[in-house]
Design an enzyme around this catalytic site. Structure first.
Site, mmCIF file in Angstrom:
data_model
loop_
_atom_site.group_PDB
_atom_site.id
_atom_site.type_symbol
_atom_site.label_atom_id
_atom_site.label_comp_id
_atom_site.label_asym_id
_atom_site.label_seq_id
_atom_site.Cartn_x
_atom_site.Cartn_y
_atom_site.Cartn_z
ATOM 1 N N ASN A 185 0.869 -1.181 0.000
ATOM 2 C CA ASN A 185 0.000 0.000 0.000
ATOM 3 C C ASN A 185 0.903 1.227 0.000
ATOM 4 O OD1 ASN A 185 -1.822 2.024 0.504
ATOM 5 N ND2 ASN A 185 -2.288 1.379 2.607
ATOM 6 N N TRP A 186 0.990 1.872 -1.144
ATOM 7 C CA TRP A 186 1.933 2.987 -1.274
ATOM 8 C C TRP A 186 1.415 4.293 -0.673
ATOM 9 C CZ3 TRP A 186 4.353 2.640 -6.892
ATOM 10 C CH2 TRP A 186 5.007 1.401 -7.022
ATOM 11 N N LYS A 187 0.145 4.321 -0.324
ATOM 12 C CA LYS A 187 -0.440 5.525 0.299
ATOM 13 C C LYS A 187 -0.168 6.756 -0.579
ATOM 14 C CE LYS A 187 0.035 3.149 4.669
ATOM 15 N NZ LYS A 187 0.199 3.200 6.107
ATOM 16 N N HIS A 205 -9.184 1.125 5.025
ATOM 17 C CA HIS A 205 -7.892 1.353 5.683
ATOM 18 C C HIS A 205 -8.080 2.293 6.883
ATOM 19 C CE1 HIS A 205 -3.805 2.526 6.506
ATOM 20 N NE2 HIS A 205 -3.468 1.402 5.900
ATOM 21 N N GLU A 255 -6.440 4.674 7.939
ATOM 22 C CA GLU A 255 -6.231 6.108 7.655
ATOM 23 C C GLU A 255 -7.479 6.702 7.005
ATOM 24 O OE1 GLU A 255 -2.581 5.497 5.543
ATOM 25 O OE2 GLU A 255 -1.654 4.873 7.432
ATOM 26 N N GLU A 313 -5.247 -5.117 10.589
ATOM 27 C CA GLU A 313 -4.204 -4.118 10.818
ATOM 28 C C GLU A 313 -4.473 -3.380 12.129
ATOM 29 O OE1 GLU A 313 -2.236 -2.931 6.831
ATOM 30 O OE2 GLU A 313 -3.961 -1.632 7.139
ATOM 31 N N GLY A 357 2.641 2.070 10.816
ATOM 32 C CA GLY A 357 3.581 3.174 10.662
ATOM 33 C C GLY A 357 4.266 3.572 11.953
ATOM 34 N N SER A 384 3.644 -2.319 10.276
ATOM 35 C CA SER A 384 5.089 -2.377 10.488
ATOM 36 C C SER A 384 5.723 -3.725 10.142
ATOM 37 C CB SER A 384 5.429 -1.953 11.924
ATOM 38 O OG SER A 384 5.020 -0.608 12.149
ATOM 39 N N GLY A 400 2.986 -1.211 4.239
ATOM 40 C CA GLY A 400 3.020 0.212 3.927
ATOM 41 C C GLY A 400 4.444 0.656 3.634
ATOM 42 N N GLY A 401 5.080 1.281 4.620
ATOM 43 C CA GLY A 401 6.397 1.882 4.454
ATOM 44 C C GLY A 401 7.417 1.010 3.730
HETATM 45 P P1 PGA Z 1 3.063 0.162 7.657
HETATM 46 O O1 PGA Z 1 1.582 0.359 7.053
HETATM 47 O O2 PGA Z 1 3.589 -1.121 7.059
HETATM 48 O O3 PGA Z 1 3.829 1.361 7.209
HETATM 49 O O4 PGA Z 1 2.910 0.062 9.131
HETATM 50 C C1 PGA Z 1 0.734 -0.731 6.890
HETATM 51 C C2 PGA Z 1 -0.567 -0.255 6.282
HETATM 52 O O5 PGA Z 1 -0.986 0.871 6.589
HETATM 53 O O6 PGA Z 1 -1.196 -0.972 5.486
#
Ligand code: PGA
Length: 249
Positions: free
Chosen positions: A9-11, A94, A96, A166, A172, A212, A233-234
């Site tokens: 997930n590149w956000k 998600h 966010e 999640e 994050g 993470s 994510g990251g």
């Molecule tokens: P993260 O994000 O790996 O940066 O913790 C995961 C996600 O939001 O899907």
């Protein structure tokens, strides 16, 4: 047998040029793996991503979409728009989107319904916040998130659903659920689905862990029997890290 999946997930990261560069790097490094690999760049780069991945096994997903067919929803993206680019996977729910854009279970139920009706796959995200875990409400919260957004689906529709547990406190933050915590929750999720439908539906749904996940912890998390991969994510923004994570399956 249910699919193993690693999704990135590149956000809100990567310009057009950066998207093309990352995909070129990733394609060159992609290991042979039993995992399905998915990347979710931002909307404006989906078309370029599809073009860059022509002939590749890497699949492209969107990070969100609107529930309506079309209409006066300024700034929004419909299922048909995604499908017209060949994008038939969408991340919904998600944390966010829930936290910063006010998406609640009722709205997500509508989005999921549209995705299913359009023949898309959805990666449906959910998970408890830190306070909820501390006060031992995490199972209750997860059960209600699933029930509120997904209970209208018939058993057949579950073939189009990928779940992503999640825990919000792990996204994050560098803090990861332990492999045991992930397994415990994933087993609970599967049991809940078996109760609501049947064991075939529960056994066939892929449940990804997200929060993470890094090269150093992926393999151990993925080794748990009810963890079928990850939503990253990251670490999905760096080709070598993402590749190491894929190798962890
Ligand atoms: P993260 O994000 O790996 O940066 O913790 C995961 C996600 O939001 O899907």
């Amino acid at each position: 047998m249910r699919a193993k999946i690693v999704a990135g997930n590149w956000k809100m990261n990567k310009t057009l040029q950066e998207t093309e560069a990352l995909l070129a790097e990733l394609s060159a490094m992609l290991p042979d793996s039993q995992a399905e690999v998915i990347v979710a760049p931002t909307f404006v780069n989906l078309q370029a991503a599809q073009a860059a991945l022509q002939g590749s096994t890497i699949q492209v997903a969107a990070q969100n979409m609107h529930f309506a067919e079309n209409g006066a929803y300024t700034g929004e993206i419909s299922a048909d728009m995604l499908l017209s680019l060949g994008v038939d996977i969408v991340i919904l729910g998600h944390s966010e989107r829930r936290a910063y854009f006010g998406e609640d279970d009722a709205l997500l139920a509508k989005k999921v319904k549209t995705a299913i009706a359009k023949g898309m796959k959805t990666i449906f995200c959910f998970g408890e916040e830190l306070e909820e875990r501390k006060s031992d409400k995490h199972f209750e919260v997860v059960e209600s998130q699933l029930k509120n957004a997904l209970s209208d689906l018939d058993a057949d529709a579950w073939k189009q659903v990928i779940l992503a547990y999640e825990p919000v406190w792990a996204i994050g933050t560098g803090e990861t659920a332990s492999p045991e915590q992930a397994q415990e929750m994933h087993a609970f999720i599967r049991k809940t689905i078996a109760g609501a439908y049947n064991s075939t539906v529960a056994d066939n749904v892929s449940i990804l862990y997200g929060g993470s996940v890094k090269p150093g912890n992926a393999a151990e998390i993925f080794s748990k029997p009810d963890v079928d991969g990850g939503l990253i994510g990251g670490a999905s923004l760096v080709a070598s890290d993402f590749v190491e994570i894929i190798k962890g399956i």
